[in-house]
Write an enzyme that holds these catalytic residues in place. Structure first.
Site, PDB file in Angstrom:
ATOM      1  N   GLU A  94       0.857  -1.189   0.000  1.00 15.60           N
ATOM      2  CA  GLU A  94       0.000   0.000   0.000  1.00 15.60           C
ATOM      3  C   GLU A  94       0.887   1.232   0.000  1.00 15.60           C
ATOM      4  OE1 GLU A  94      -1.578   3.316   1.248  1.00 15.60           O
ATOM      5  OE2 GLU A  94      -0.864   2.211   2.996  1.00 15.60           O
ATOM      6  N   SER A  95       0.582   2.189  -0.879  1.00  9.28           N
ATOM      7  CA  SER A  95       1.522   3.269  -1.183  1.00  9.28           C
ATOM      8  C   SER A  95       1.788   4.204  -0.008  1.00  9.28           C
ATOM      9  CB  SER A  95       1.034   4.070  -2.398  1.00  9.28           C
ATOM     10  OG  SER A  95      -0.228   4.640  -2.143  1.00  9.28           O
ATOM     11  N   LYS A  96       0.757   4.519   0.790  1.00 11.21           N
ATOM     12  CA  LYS A  96       1.022   5.420   1.919  1.00 11.21           C
ATOM     13  C   LYS A  96       1.934   4.755   2.936  1.00 11.21           C
ATOM     14  CE  LYS A  96      -1.106   8.478   5.316  1.00 11.21           C
ATOM     15  NZ  LYS A  96      -2.386   8.997   5.875  1.00 11.21           N
ATOM     16  N   CYS A 201      -8.602   5.772  -6.058  1.00 12.13           N
ATOM     17  CA  CYS A 201      -8.124   4.940  -4.959  1.00 12.13           C
ATOM     18  C   CYS A 201      -9.315   4.231  -4.319  1.00 12.13           C
ATOM     19  CB  CYS A 201      -7.403   5.806  -3.938  1.00 12.13           C
ATOM     20  SG  CYS A 201      -6.964   4.897  -2.424  1.00 12.13           S
ATOM     21  N   ASP A 208      -6.511   8.919  -9.431  1.00 18.73           N
ATOM     22  CA  ASP A 208      -5.203   8.464  -9.909  1.00 18.73           C
ATOM     23  C   ASP A 208      -5.158   8.716 -11.409  1.00 18.73           C
ATOM     24  OD1 ASP A 208      -4.289   7.437  -7.413  1.00 18.73           O
ATOM     25  OD2 ASP A 208      -5.527   5.659  -7.701  1.00 18.73           O
ATOM     26  N   HIS A 240      -3.543   0.760  -8.746  1.00 20.84           N
ATOM     27  CA  HIS A 240      -2.896   0.873 -10.054  1.00 20.84           C
ATOM     28  C   HIS A 240      -2.631  -0.502 -10.678  1.00 20.84           C
ATOM     29  CE1 HIS A 240      -2.076   4.571  -7.903  1.00 20.84           C
ATOM     30  NE2 HIS A 240      -1.498   5.132  -8.933  1.00 20.84           N
ATOM     31  N   GLU A 241      -2.023  -1.385  -9.869  1.00 29.90           N
ATOM     32  CA  GLU A 241      -1.643  -2.699 -10.377  1.00 29.90           C
ATOM     33  C   GLU A 241      -2.859  -3.481 -10.853  1.00 29.90           C
ATOM     34  OE1 GLU A 241       1.061  -1.616  -6.824  1.00 29.90           O
ATOM     35  OE2 GLU A 241      -1.059  -1.431  -7.372  1.00 29.90           O
ATOM     36  N   ARG A 269       1.854  10.494  -6.188  1.00 26.82           N
ATOM     37  CA  ARG A 269       1.120  10.977  -5.019  1.00 26.82           C
ATOM     38  C   ARG A 269       1.956  10.632  -3.797  1.00 26.82           C
ATOM     39  NH1 ARG A 269      -3.772   8.499  -3.293  1.00 26.82           N
ATOM     40  NH2 ARG A 269      -4.556   8.353  -5.422  1.00 26.82           N
ATOM     41  N   GLY A 270       2.153  11.613  -2.915  1.00 22.52           N
ATOM     42  CA  GLY A 270       2.969  11.358  -1.734  1.00 22.52           C
ATOM     43  C   GLY A 270       4.413  11.063  -2.060  1.00 22.52           C
TER      44      GLY A 270
END
Length: 294
Positions: A94-96, A201, A208, A240-241, A269-270
């Site tokens: 998870e990106s965050k 998201c 996104d 995204h994936e 993002r971030g």
């Protein structure tokens, strides 16, 4: 330096709604690999009918722009990081949580950039391959400030679908829009691109934005239908994936090309951008070169 929570490598992964994404969290500034939050790929792939080995190869290409640590004398160091995550990993990150993890390096002293690179590779590999019978590794490349000027900007190569004046009415994935020209001779290698990819998201609802490249061989794909299909992700919620794998599977099943590659580059993002790449046949992944919007 060892992980703060090595036992976490064997614990089950919680659901995405329990991740730090979309929640108020404290930003740690001391190294903490327990901040990484893996999400299993299997559930999303099952929705696409993939319950065994997927019909594609590929990788997720990440770029981290906000990486900093302290040298042994306490002086801040900065770098960019290119991460290459094979699509065979049982999990994504998870990106965050990745942002929080990388942020935890900021007040931690490391001997040099090589130690930072080694630690990132070990921690991410443990999280991404968690539970795998034969765990693997991931690619990590640090770009130091003296290399920043060498970073190129290049748009995705291919024929621009956005030139087409089409009416768009679908804003949830509509694979029925995909079609091929059955009476036309097959194409050996056609590359089509669009900058109109957008999804949301699945946890926060934030947009996104991305560009996408479709490369295929086989019966000619109807370009207007393909553009409308790509636009149909505009109100879709998905990581995204998973979006790129859905695009790949829809084209693979509906158009039945002999070869297919789908590659998307999403805006950051971030301090992170995520760029999934899926292909029907083994080949080298593309160079991790950002587009103008990234």
């Amino acid at each position: 330096m060892s992980p703060n929570n090595p036992a976490s490598a064997h614990s089950p992964c919680p659901a995405p709604q329990h991740s730090p994404l979309g929640q108020a969290v404290a930003y740690a500034d001391q190294y903490d690999p327990a901040l990484l939050f893996p999400i299993a790929r299997a559930a999303q792939r099952a929705e696409l009918g993939i319950t065994a080995a997927p019909p594609f190869f590929g990788a997720d290409l990440w770029t981290a722009y906000e990486l900093s640590w302290l040298n042994p004398r306490g002086k801040p160091q900065v770098a960019l990081a290119h991460l290459t995550v094979p699509c065979e990993t049982p999990h994504i990150i998870e990106s965050k949580s990745l942002k929080l993890y990388l942020g935890s390096f900021s007040q931690t002293r490391f001997a040099d950039a090589a130690e930072v690179q080694s630690r990132i590779r070990a921690d991410l590999s443990a999280a991404l391959w968690r539970g795998a019978a034969a765990p693997g590794s991931i690619g990590v490349k640090l770009l130091l400030p003296e290399q920043f000027d060498q970073q190129a900007i290049h748009e995705l190569d291919g024929l621009n679908l956005d030139r087409l004046d089409v009416e768009c009415t679908h804003y949830q994935p509509a694979p029925e829009l995909l079609a091929v020209q059955q009476d036309a001779p097959p194409v050996h290698d056609e590359v089509l691109t669009s900058r109109l990819l957008k999804s949301n998201c699945p946890v926060t609802g934030q947009p996104d934005w991305g560009s996408v490249q479709v490369r295929y061989s086989g019966a000619p794909i109807n370009q207007e239908g393909l553009l409308r299909y790509l636009v149909s992700f505009r109100q879709h919620s998905g990581f995204h994936e998973h979006c790129v794998e859905r695009i790949f599977m829809d084209i693979w099943m509906r158009c039945q090309p002999t070869q297919l590659t789908v590659y998307a580059r999403y805006t950051r993002r971030g301090g992170l951008d995520i760029n999934p790449w899926r292909t029907s046949h083994p080949q080298r992944p593309p160079a991790n070169v950002r587009t103008a919007r990234q």
